[in-house]
Design an enzyme around this catalytic site. Structure first.
Site, PDB file in Angstrom:
ATOM      1  N   GLY A  26       0.672  -1.201   0.371  1.00 56.49           N
ATOM      2  CA  GLY A  26      -0.064   0.085   0.293  1.00 56.49           C
ATOM      3  C   GLY A  26       0.647   1.300   0.257  1.00 56.49           C
ATOM      4  O   GLY A  26       0.413   2.077  -0.899  1.00 56.49           O
ATOM      5  N   SER A 141      -2.133 -13.338  -4.117  1.00 59.53           N
ATOM      6  CA  SER A 141      -0.688 -13.468  -3.890  1.00 59.53           C
ATOM      7  C   SER A 141      -0.243 -14.998  -5.340  1.00 59.53           C
ATOM      8  O   SER A 141      -1.719 -15.380  -5.350  1.00 59.53           O
ATOM      9  CB  SER A 141      -0.864 -13.871  -3.444  1.00 59.53           C
ATOM     10  OG  SER A 141      -0.309 -15.015  -2.282  1.00 59.53           O
ATOM     11  N   SER A 142       0.917 -15.536  -5.438  1.00 59.23           N
ATOM     12  CA  SER A 142       1.057 -16.543  -6.117  1.00 59.23           C
ATOM     13  C   SER A 142       0.665 -17.608  -5.682  1.00 59.23           C
ATOM     14  O   SER A 142       0.136 -18.567  -6.195  1.00 59.23           O
ATOM     15  CB  SER A 142       2.010 -16.103  -7.183  1.00 59.23           C
ATOM     16  OG  SER A 142       3.673 -16.180  -5.029  1.00 59.23           O
ATOM     17  N   CYS A 143       0.268 -17.935  -4.353  1.00 61.53           N
ATOM     18  CA  CYS A 143       0.117 -18.903  -3.976  1.00 61.53           C
ATOM     19  C   CYS A 143      -1.150 -19.304  -4.290  1.00 61.53           C
ATOM     20  O   CYS A 143      -2.046 -20.331  -3.537  1.00 61.53           O
ATOM     21  CB  CYS A 143       0.487 -18.734  -2.526  1.00 61.53           C
ATOM     22  SG  CYS A 143      -0.890 -17.727  -1.225  1.00 61.53           S
ATOM     23  N   LYS A 174      -8.309 -15.174  -0.905  1.00 64.46           N
ATOM     24  CA  LYS A 174      -7.586 -14.582  -2.211  1.00 64.46           C
ATOM     25  C   LYS A 174      -8.382 -15.305  -2.622  1.00 64.46           C
ATOM     26  O   LYS A 174      -8.846 -14.557  -3.984  1.00 64.46           O
ATOM     27  CB  LYS A 174      -5.960 -14.865  -2.256  1.00 64.46           C
ATOM     28  CG  LYS A 174      -5.253 -13.980  -1.241  1.00 64.46           C
ATOM     29  CD  LYS A 174      -5.445 -12.469  -1.480  1.00 64.46           C
ATOM     30  CE  LYS A 174      -4.753 -11.688  -0.537  1.00 64.46           C
ATOM     31  NZ  LYS A 174      -4.990  -9.932  -0.419  1.00 64.46           N
ATOM     32  N   ASN A 199       6.604 -13.518  -5.198  1.00 57.92           N
ATOM     33  CA  ASN A 199       7.502 -12.961  -3.463  1.00 57.92           C
ATOM     34  C   ASN A 199       8.008 -11.007  -3.994  1.00 57.92           C
ATOM     35  O   ASN A 199       8.765 -11.073  -4.488  1.00 57.92           O
ATOM     36  CB  ASN A 199       8.144 -13.496  -3.457  1.00 57.92           C
ATOM     37  CG  ASN A 199       7.578 -15.248  -2.811  1.00 57.92           C
ATOM     38  OD1 ASN A 199       6.531 -16.418  -3.338  1.00 57.92           O
ATOM     39  ND2 ASN A 199       8.679 -15.926  -2.034  1.00 57.92           N
ATOM     40  N   HIS A 213       8.155 -13.019   5.318  1.00 59.90           N
ATOM     41  CA  HIS A 213       9.414 -13.524   4.438  1.00 59.90           C
ATOM     42  C   HIS A 213      10.465 -13.632   4.590  1.00 59.90           C
ATOM     43  O   HIS A 213      11.263 -13.539   4.904  1.00 59.90           O
ATOM     44  CB  HIS A 213       8.487 -13.328   2.484  1.00 59.90           C
ATOM     45  CG  HIS A 213       7.390 -13.346   2.501  1.00 59.90           C
ATOM     46  ND1 HIS A 213       6.525 -14.321   2.406  1.00 59.90           N
ATOM     47  CD2 HIS A 213       5.880 -12.548   2.892  1.00 59.90           C
ATOM     48  CE1 HIS A 213       5.431 -14.173   2.292  1.00 59.90           C
ATOM     49  NE2 HIS A 213       4.891 -13.642   2.448  1.00 59.90           N
ATOM     50  N   ASP A 314       9.880 -26.201   3.949  1.00 62.76           N
ATOM     51  CA  ASP A 314      10.638 -25.791   2.261  1.00 62.76           C
ATOM     52  C   ASP A 314       8.545 -25.568   1.447  1.00 62.76           C
ATOM     53  O   ASP A 314       9.429 -24.606   1.100  1.00 62.76           O
ATOM     54  CB  ASP A 314      10.112 -27.261   1.895  1.00 62.76           C
ATOM     55  CG  ASP A 314      12.095 -27.113   1.366  1.00 62.76           C
ATOM     56  OD1 ASP A 314      13.123 -26.664   1.941  1.00 62.76           O
ATOM     57  OD2 ASP A 314      12.438 -28.716   0.661  1.00 62.76           O
TER      58      ASP A 314
HETATM   59  P1  GDP Z   1       6.676 -18.824   0.410  1.00 59.92           P
HETATM   60  O1  GDP Z   1       7.200 -18.451   0.343  1.00 59.92           O
HETATM   61  O2  GDP Z   1       5.208 -18.346   1.558  1.00 59.92           O
HETATM   62  O3  GDP Z   1       6.833 -20.202   1.365  1.00 59.92           O
HETATM   63  O4  GDP Z   1       6.890 -18.087   2.046  1.00 59.92           O
HETATM   64  P2  GDP Z   1       8.757 -17.557   3.102  1.00 59.92           P
HETATM   65  O5  GDP Z   1       9.199 -16.181   1.935  1.00 59.92           O
HETATM   66  O6  GDP Z   1       8.281 -17.957   4.188  1.00 59.92           O
HETATM   67  O7  GDP Z   1       9.325 -19.405   2.943  1.00 59.92           O
HETATM   68  C1  GDP Z   1       9.721 -18.949   1.384  1.00 59.92           C
HETATM   69  C2  GDP Z   1      10.896 -20.748   1.742  1.00 59.92           C
HETATM   70  O8  GDP Z   1      12.517 -19.783   2.087  1.00 59.92           O
HETATM   71  C3  GDP Z   1      10.980 -21.288   2.417  1.00 59.92           C
HETATM   72  O9  GDP Z   1      11.127 -22.814   1.920  1.00 59.92           O
HETATM   73  C4  GDP Z   1      10.855 -21.569   3.854  1.00 59.92           C
HETATM   74  O10 GDP Z   1      11.581 -22.298   4.544  1.00 59.92           O
HETATM   75  C5  GDP Z   1      13.018 -20.879   3.441  1.00 59.92           C
HETATM   76  N1  GDP Z   1      13.081 -19.944   4.318  1.00 59.92           N
HETATM   77  C6  GDP Z   1      14.624 -19.780   4.184  1.00 59.92           C
HETATM   78  N2  GDP Z   1      14.802 -19.443   5.462  1.00 59.92           N
HETATM   79  C7  GDP Z   1      13.489 -18.432   6.156  1.00 59.92           C
HETATM   80  C8  GDP Z   1      13.682 -17.537   7.339  1.00 59.92           C
HETATM   81  O11 GDP Z   1      14.557 -17.194   8.130  1.00 59.92           O
HETATM   82  N3  GDP Z   1      12.548 -17.427   7.040  1.00 59.92           N
HETATM   83  C9  GDP Z   1      11.110 -17.900   6.383  1.00 59.92           C
HETATM   84  N4  GDP Z   1      10.542 -17.040   6.461  1.00 59.92           N
HETATM   85  N5  GDP Z   1      11.953 -18.256   5.387  1.00 59.92           N
HETATM   86  C10 GDP Z   1      12.527 -19.087   5.356  1.00 59.92           C
END
Ligand code: GDP
Length: 352
Positions: A26, A141-143, A174, A199, A213, A314
């Site tokens: 935003g 979101s792409s999810c 979403k 992302n 994230h 993951d």
């Molecule tokens: P996603 O894209 O919805 O899965 O959300 P995230 O951005 O939280 O995570 C993306 C990927 O990064 C996943 O495989 C997580 O396990 C990995 N990852 C690695 N280190 C981290 C961390 O410190 N924080 C988060 N949020 N994700 C992490």
């Protein structure tokens, strides 16, 4: 039934409501609109007023830019939203307010993710219809795409398979938002559009290690490890999932671009049911979590090693967006990932 087809395009004096002004997306949309000369902006926030420097990127700046007003609303409250739309009568709406978070937050607070998002978007989309809003842009979101969707994921892959379990409640909300826009366009002739970002990262991101994230989390972890001299940084999961990262300024630019599309383009490409009312927004390239971790390590200047904590999930193995529809409409993202990470790190350090 009101005739929504008599539309005037967005102009510099249009009253534009940005729901979620305090958030990363935003606030980036507001900066983009202000830079382009839009001067009648109203942004909403929920609990505490966002700092003025979110909208200027000048650290500690105290004055809100001219052309922007902020209002406090609980967007999950239907009465408040109805009353607000009746009074404001916005011409255009960017629906960037949402409960968002990384893999751990989604997995830990699934009820809040589905409830708050359904409430916010349901209230705003319906109030926008009642207030005869000319155009609304819903941020998704792409999810939303199935876990096993073919890569890169096209708009038509929506609802072709099962979702990734770690963020299914958020994704369902979403998807409901998209379908609500499509239903209103079909039944009422509205122009309610949506964009599905990959992302995102950039200034004003959430750097909280529990709820953020991956990209802001790693910026913070590497920076703290550099300062404390820690020998290793823990990266969640195996490091092998692939993600596509888009700078929020590119996302804001794409959002304003889609909102400003000419009427015949919108009517042919986005509100012409059963064509989807949404368009993917990404860069078209992805990298592994290990690769992005190494890039962040280099940008921060950390000399230690990485350790992968495979007890952490993951998530989905890959989610690369097919961005050919956006390209065909005339938009391409500009910011390079390494440069974007450098700028975000710089922004982060200035606010420590
Ligand atoms: P996603 O894209 O919805 O899965 O959300 P995230 O951005 O939280 O995570 C993306 C990927 O990064 C996943 O495989 C997580 O396990 C990995 N990852 C690695 N280190 C981290 C961390 O410190 N924080 C988060 N949020 N994700 C992490």
């Amino acid at each position: 039934m009101p005739d929504f087809r008599c539309i005037t395009p967005v102009n510099k004096n249009s009253r534009i409501f940005i729901a979620g002004a305090g958030g990363m997306v935003g606030s980036a949309i507001i900066r983009n609109l202000l830079e382009k000369g839009f001067n009648n902006l109203v942004g909403s926030f929920h609990s505490s007023p966002p700092q003025a420097d979110k909208f200027t990127l000048i650290p500690n700046s105290e004055t809100l830019p001219k052309g922007l007003r902020l209002v406090q609303i609980d967007l999950t409250c239907q009465d408040e939203v109805k009353r607000f739309f009746k009074e404001l009568k916005p011409d255009h709406v960017f629906l960037a307010a949402a409960k968002v978070g990384g893999i751990h937050a989604n997995n830990t607070f699934p009820a809040q993710f589905i409830h708050e998002n359904l409430a916010i978007q349901g209230n705003i989309i319906h109030a926008a219809y009642e207030a005869k809003v000319k155009r609304l842009l819903f941020l998704g979101s792409s999810c939303i795409y199935p876990k096993q969707a073919p890569q890169p994921m096209k708009e038509e892959h929506l609802l072709t398979g099962l979702l990734e379990p770690t963020n299914e409640p958020y994704a369902i909300a979403k998807i409901a938002g998209i379908k609500m826009c499509e239903a209103y366009n079909r039944q009422y002739g509205t122009r309610f559009l949506a964009v599905m970002p990959t992302n995102l990262y950039g200034p004003n991101d959430n750097f909280d290690l529990e709820t953020s994230h991956v990209l802001p989390a790693l910026i913070r972890k590497f920076n703290e490890a550099k300062q404390s001299g820690a020998p290793e940084v823990v990266v969640w999961g195996t490091g092998s999932p692939k993600r596509e990262f888009l700078h929020v300024d590119d996302m804001a630019d794409a959002s304003v671009f889609v909102m400003n599309l000419a009427e015949p383009v919108i009517d042919e490409h986005l509100t012409n049911y059963p064509k989807p009312c949404f368009v993917n927004v990404g860069t078209g390239t992805d990298c592994t979590i290990k690769e992005v971790a190494e890039t962040i390590k280099e940008v921060v200047g950390y000399k230690g090693s990485l350790r992968f904590d495979t007890s952490k999930p993951d998530g989905t193995p890959r989610k690369l967006l097919d961005i050919s529809h956006l390209h065909s409409l005339g938009f391409t993202a500009q910011l390079d990932l390494k440069k974007g990470i450098e700028d975000t790190y710089d922004w982060y350090c200035k606010r420590l």
